[in-house]
Design a protein around this motif. Structure first.
Motif, PDB file in Angstrom:
ATOM      1  N   ILE A   1       0.836  -1.183   0.000  1.00 34.12           N
ATOM      2  CA  ILE A   1       0.000   0.000   0.000  1.00 34.12           C
ATOM      3  C   ILE A   1       0.879   1.244   0.000  1.00 34.12           C
ATOM      4  CG2 ILE A   1      -1.762   1.269   1.295  1.00 34.12           C
ATOM      5  CD1 ILE A   1      -2.720  -1.349  -0.149  1.00 34.12           C
ATOM      6  N   GLN A   2       2.022   1.175   0.711  1.00 36.87           N
ATOM      7  CA  GLN A   2       2.935   2.317   0.712  1.00 36.87           C
ATOM      8  C   GLN A   2       3.424   2.635  -0.691  1.00 36.87           C
ATOM      9  OE1 GLN A   2       5.862   0.996   3.548  1.00 36.87           O
ATOM     10  NE2 GLN A   2       4.935   2.185   5.201  1.00 36.87           N
ATOM     11  N   ALA A   3       3.644   1.604  -1.504  1.00 35.43           N
ATOM     12  CA  ALA A   3       4.083   1.824  -2.883  1.00 35.43           C
ATOM     13  C   ALA A   3       3.027   2.619  -3.649  1.00 35.43           C
ATOM     14  CB  ALA A   3       4.357   0.495  -3.583  1.00 35.43           C
ATOM     15  N   LEU A   4       1.750   2.289  -3.460  1.00 28.75           N
ATOM     16  CA  LEU A   4       0.676   3.010  -4.143  1.00 28.75           C
ATOM     17  C   LEU A   4       0.549   4.432  -3.630  1.00 28.75           C
ATOM     18  CD1 LEU A   4      -2.120   0.271  -4.301  1.00 28.75           C
ATOM     19  CD2 LEU A   4      -0.471   0.895  -6.073  1.00 28.75           C
ATOM     20  N   GLY A   6       2.813   6.282  -2.629  1.00 30.25           N
ATOM     21  CA  GLY A   6       3.932   7.079  -3.122  1.00 30.25           C
ATOM     22  C   GLY A   6       3.748   7.576  -4.549  1.00 30.25           C
ATOM     23  N   LEU A   7       2.678   7.142  -5.214  1.00 30.00           N
ATOM     24  CA  LEU A   7       2.409   7.574  -6.589  1.00 30.00           C
ATOM     25  C   LEU A   7       1.452   8.761  -6.558  1.00 30.00           C
ATOM     26  CD1 LEU A   7       1.872   4.019  -8.103  1.00 30.00           C
ATOM     27  CD2 LEU A   7       3.896   5.465  -8.367  1.00 30.00           C
ATOM     28  N   VAL A  11      -2.663   8.802  -6.468  1.00 31.96           N
ATOM     29  CA  VAL A  11      -3.319   9.183  -5.221  1.00 31.96           C
ATOM     30  C   VAL A  11      -4.300  10.332  -5.471  1.00 31.96           C
ATOM     31  CG1 VAL A  11      -2.912  10.273  -2.962  1.00 31.96           C
ATOM     32  CG2 VAL A  11      -1.536   8.311  -3.683  1.00 31.96           C
ATOM     33  N   GLU A  12      -3.875  11.335  -6.231  1.00 27.55           N
ATOM     34  CA  GLU A  12      -4.755  12.473  -6.533  1.00 27.55           C
ATOM     35  C   GLU A  12      -6.019  12.026  -7.266  1.00 27.55           C
ATOM     36  OE1 GLU A  12      -4.807  15.779  -5.671  1.00 27.55           O
ATOM     37  OE2 GLU A  12      -3.209  15.119  -4.326  1.00 27.55           O
ATOM     38  N   GLU A  13      -5.864  11.146  -8.241  1.00 21.58           N
ATOM     39  CA  GLU A  13      -7.029  10.671  -8.994  1.00 21.58           C
ATOM     40  C   GLU A  13      -7.920   9.771  -8.155  1.00 21.58           C
ATOM     41  OE1 GLU A  13      -6.722   9.565 -13.126  1.00 21.58           O
ATOM     42  OE2 GLU A  13      -4.755  10.551 -13.234  1.00 21.58           O
ATOM     43  N   LEU A 186       2.417  -0.425 -22.650  1.00 14.88           N
ATOM     44  CA  LEU A 186       3.009  -0.087 -21.363  1.00 14.88           C
ATOM     45  C   LEU A 186       2.014   0.723 -20.529  1.00 14.88           C
ATOM     46  CD1 LEU A 186       6.607   0.962 -22.430  1.00 14.88           C
ATOM     47  CD2 LEU A 186       5.941  -1.073 -21.149  1.00 14.88           C
ATOM     48  N   PRO A 187       2.005   0.498 -19.236  1.00 13.87           N
ATOM     49  CA  PRO A 187       1.156   1.296 -18.360  1.00 13.87           C
ATOM     50  C   PRO A 187       1.876   2.580 -17.956  1.00 13.87           C
ATOM     51  CG  PRO A 187       2.259  -0.372 -17.091  1.00 13.87           C
ATOM     52  CD  PRO A 187       2.683  -0.573 -18.522  1.00 13.87           C
ATOM     53  N   ARG A 188       1.181   3.447 -17.256  1.00 23.01           N
ATOM     54  CA  ARG A 188       1.850   4.629 -16.701  1.00 23.01           C
ATOM     55  C   ARG A 188       2.901   4.193 -15.683  1.00 23.01           C
ATOM     56  NH1 ARG A 188      -2.700   9.099 -15.098  1.00 23.01           N
ATOM     57  NH2 ARG A 188      -3.469   9.533 -17.188  1.00 23.01           N
ATOM     58  N   VAL A 189       2.546   3.162 -14.894  1.00 25.45           N
ATOM     59  CA  VAL A 189       3.439   2.649 -13.860  1.00 25.45           C
ATOM     60  C   VAL A 189       3.572   1.144 -14.055  1.00 25.45           C
ATOM     61  CG1 VAL A 189       3.795   2.348 -11.373  1.00 25.45           C
ATOM     62  CG2 VAL A 189       2.669   4.426 -12.235  1.00 25.45           C
ATOM     63  N   LEU A 190       4.783   0.676 -14.318  1.00 25.04           N
ATOM     64  CA  LEU A 190       5.034  -0.752 -14.482  1.00 25.04           C
ATOM     65  C   LEU A 190       5.511  -1.304 -13.144  1.00 25.04           C
ATOM     66  CD1 LEU A 190       5.212  -3.245 -16.319  1.00 25.04           C
ATOM     67  CD2 LEU A 190       7.558  -2.563 -16.871  1.00 25.04           C
ATOM     68  N   ILE A 191       4.695  -2.164 -12.543  1.00 22.93           N
ATOM     69  CA  ILE A 191       5.059  -2.777 -11.273  1.00 22.93           C
ATOM     70  C   ILE A 191       5.821  -4.058 -11.583  1.00 22.93           C
ATOM     71  CG2 ILE A 191       4.221  -3.862  -9.160  1.00 22.93           C
ATOM     72  CD1 ILE A 191       1.833  -1.983  -9.264  1.00 22.93           C
ATOM     73  N   ILE A 192       7.066  -4.103 -11.134  1.00 22.49           N
ATOM     74  CA  ILE A 192       7.924  -5.261 -11.361  1.00 22.49           C
ATOM     75  C   ILE A 192       8.155  -5.942 -10.019  1.00 22.49           C
ATOM     76  CG2 ILE A 192      10.204  -6.017 -12.128  1.00 22.49           C
ATOM     77  CD1 ILE A 192      10.238  -3.401 -13.849  1.00 22.49           C
TER      78      ILE A 192
END
Length: 196
Positions: A1-4, A6-7, A11-13, A186-192
């Motif tokens: 959840i901390q990773a999310l 931090g985006l 978070v704003e959306e 590709l997404p805006r954020v690629l989670i690896i």
């Protein structure tokens, strides 16, 4: 959840769901709102509510026993995406705007295309897979040893690299094929996520 959390753009959306129906999206949205305002007591309560909401949608995460954080993140994104899909499906098509997309998929969904080439007749089979996380194996395919000195770029290249596999061809009966993959969206954020 901390990773999310931090985006910042995500978070704003997500804050627009704070006043929505009760559930996982609303709980995460309220958590985002509290964190951006610096309201730690409310953020802690929001985290507890999010955990409670997540327990309702996925019984595997009930209670306080130790959980795999990468598995939790994957399931949380999947569940939030499913809830958002359901919400969007209830809006009549003529009311939906072009900008009204599944926010979770818009940020995290990538599409990978896998190509399989038969060694005998050279026929190709292609298939596409969508996912919100990309798993990379930390075991080097070339020498099958664990390594800690590879760059993230190398792990990505390795996970998409050409590989010989056993596969029976429907056309010629050959038992071997080569497979390789590429990212086609590709997404805006690629989670690896690195697999040990």
């Amino acid at each position: 959840i901390q990773a999310l959390l931090g985006l910042n753009m995500f978070v704003e959306e997500m804050k627009v769901y704070a006043d929505g129906d009760q559930g996982l999206l609303q709980a995460f949205s309220q958590l985002c709102l509290a964190c951006t305002k610096g309201e730690m007591v409310i953020a802690n309560q929001g985290m507890m509510e999010m955990k409670r909401q997540f327990e309702l949608v996925d019984k595997q995460f009930e209670g306080s026993k130790m959980q795999d954080s990468s598995e939790f993140l994957c399931r949380a994104l999947e569940k939030m995406s499913e809830i958002e899909k359901l919400r969007l499906s209830l809006i009549p098509k003529h009311i939906l705007t072009m900008g009204e997309l599944n926010i979770v998929e818009n940020y995290f969904l990538h599409v990978k295309e896998e190509t399989i080439v038969c060694h005998g007749c050279k026929s190709e089979t292609k298939c596409k897979q969508s996912d919100m996380t990309m798993w990379c194996d930390m075991v080097s395919m070339s020498n099958m040893t664990r390594t800690r000195s590879m760059s993230l770029q190398k792990f990505l290249e390795q996970s998409l690299a050409e590989e010989v596999i056993e596969r029976r061809c429907d056309k010629c009966g050959c038992e071997e094929a080569t497979t390789f993959s590429r990212l086609v969206k590709l997404p805006r954020v690629l989670i690896i996520i690195l697999k040990r």
